[in-house]
Design an enzyme around this catalytic site. Structure first.
Site, mmCIF file in Angstrom:
data_model
loop_
_atom_site.group_PDB
_atom_site.id
_atom_site.type_symbol
_atom_site.label_atom_id
_atom_site.label_comp_id
_atom_site.label_asym_id
_atom_site.label_seq_id
_atom_site.Cartn_x
_atom_site.Cartn_y
_atom_site.Cartn_z
ATOM 1 N N GLN A 86 6.469 25.359 9.641
ATOM 2 C CA GLN A 86 5.534 26.107 8.516
ATOM 3 C C GLN A 86 6.074 27.582 8.084
ATOM 4 O O GLN A 86 5.400 28.050 7.172
ATOM 5 C CB GLN A 86 4.113 26.109 8.957
ATOM 6 C CG GLN A 86 3.519 24.710 9.493
ATOM 7 C CD GLN A 86 2.000 24.906 9.808
ATOM 8 O OE1 GLN A 86 1.824 24.894 10.992
ATOM 9 N NE2 GLN A 86 0.996 24.949 8.875
ATOM 10 N N LEU A 133 -2.679 25.143 7.305
ATOM 11 C CA LEU A 133 -2.043 26.525 6.384
ATOM 12 C C LEU A 133 -1.027 26.020 5.421
ATOM 13 O O LEU A 133 -0.802 26.816 4.538
ATOM 14 C CB LEU A 133 -1.601 27.571 7.474
ATOM 15 C CG LEU A 133 -2.667 27.909 8.515
ATOM 16 C CD1 LEU A 133 -1.908 29.119 9.328
ATOM 17 C CD2 LEU A 133 -3.984 28.359 8.137
ATOM 18 N N HIS A 174 -2.535 18.766 16.488
ATOM 19 C CA HIS A 174 -2.388 19.251 15.055
ATOM 20 C C HIS A 174 -0.833 19.731 15.039
ATOM 21 O O HIS A 174 0.028 19.418 14.128
ATOM 22 C CB HIS A 174 -3.311 20.064 14.539
ATOM 23 C CG HIS A 174 -3.070 20.379 13.123
ATOM 24 N ND1 HIS A 174 -3.741 20.118 12.147
ATOM 25 C CD2 HIS A 174 -2.093 21.221 12.643
ATOM 26 C CE1 HIS A 174 -3.283 20.484 11.039
ATOM 27 N NE2 HIS A 174 -2.390 21.423 11.212
ATOM 28 N N GLU A 175 -0.567 20.775 16.164
ATOM 29 C CA GLU A 175 0.682 21.457 15.820
ATOM 30 C C GLU A 175 1.911 20.737 16.303
ATOM 31 O O GLU A 175 2.859 20.639 15.773
ATOM 32 C CB GLU A 175 0.413 22.703 16.682
ATOM 33 C CG GLU A 175 -0.528 23.482 16.273
ATOM 34 C CD GLU A 175 -0.419 24.091 14.637
ATOM 35 O OE1 GLU A 175 0.556 23.995 14.246
ATOM 36 O OE2 GLU A 175 -1.538 24.291 14.277
ATOM 37 N N HIS A 178 3.153 18.390 13.587
ATOM 38 C CA HIS A 178 3.815 19.140 12.460
ATOM 39 C C HIS A 178 5.249 18.931 13.194
ATOM 40 O O HIS A 178 6.237 18.853 12.193
ATOM 41 C CB HIS A 178 3.540 20.776 12.721
ATOM 42 C CG HIS A 178 2.700 20.762 11.560
ATOM 43 N ND1 HIS A 178 2.824 20.830 10.188
ATOM 44 C CD2 HIS A 178 1.408 21.639 11.706
ATOM 45 C CE1 HIS A 178 1.533 20.968 9.350
ATOM 46 N NE2 HIS A 178 0.809 21.442 10.327
#
Length: 220
Positions: A86, A133, A174-175, A178
């Site tokens: 990110q 984000l 969630h992370e 990613h």
């Protein structure tokens, strides 16, 4: 991952740092004081859709600086978690500062994380609104298990096991997603994904303006 706006981040109360309880902790992790703000990648950029590479060099100034920058960038963007891709770095690393559903604050980072498979006997899926984000301004209900265990390393290569329940469990899942090249949009139906992208189109400029204002307020 976006933070729940109705929840404040306490300066010190029931804090777990890298999975271990500490007596007190500042409102912003010390890493943020050393960091610089980086641009947050947005869904549609290629780096968000491919698996990240494992970190192989530990204890380096470069890795430490990346973690510092990620903490500050996460705070400026009002996030509860942030993965390295990110900030346009394709490494298996994320940082987090997230409250669980009991009000316990969890702060830390995890390198080369691996999510344990859920225990079929105790698996419980919960629908809750989730933001990202990298999908600025959007929020949609996503089913996640209400318990998660993630194993990895710290920046010095020491083993770390992080266990989360409730909203923090959602953050860990969630992370980790990613770093496998997935956003929460990949877990939505076509209709809900289109709605999330519509929300992002309508709200992203306002989100970017708030981030810029917060960074300026911090003198960054």
């Amino acid at each position: 991952m976006s933070v729940r706006h109705e929840r404040s981040r306490p300066a010190d109360r029931r804090v777990r740092l890298q999975g271990r309880p500490v007596d007190s902790y500042p409102a912003l992790a010390p890493e943020a004081e050393r960091g610089s703000v980086r641009r947050v990648t947005v869904v549609g950029e290629e780096i968000l859709s491919r698996s990240c590479q494992e970190v192989t060099r530990f204890g380096s100034p470069g890795l430490s600086a990346l973690i510092d920058d990620m903490f500050l960038t996460m705070y400026v963007a009002d996030g509860a978690g942030l993965a390295a891709n990110q900030v346009d770095i394709g490494l298996r690393l994320f940082v987090y500062d997230c409250l669980d559903d009991h009000g316990i604050r969890h702060v830390g980072h995890l390198v080369n994380p691996v999510l344990d498979p859920p225990d079929p006997g105790s698996r419980r899926l919960v629908d809750d609104v989730e933001g990202c984000l990298s999908v600025p301004g959007a929020g949609m209900a996503v089913p996640r298990t209400d318990h998660a265990v993630v194993r990895g390393l710290d920046q010095d290569g020491e083993p770390v096991v992080i266990e989360g329940t409730g909203y923090f469990a959602r953050c860990l899942q969630h992370e980790t997603d990613h770093l496998l090249g997935h956003t929460y949009l990949d877990r939505l139906s076509k209709r809900d994904r289109a709605e999330a992208l519509r929300q992002m189109a309508d709200r992203r400029e306002g989100v970017f303006a708030r981030r810029a204002a917060k960074a300026a307020g911090l003198g960054r």
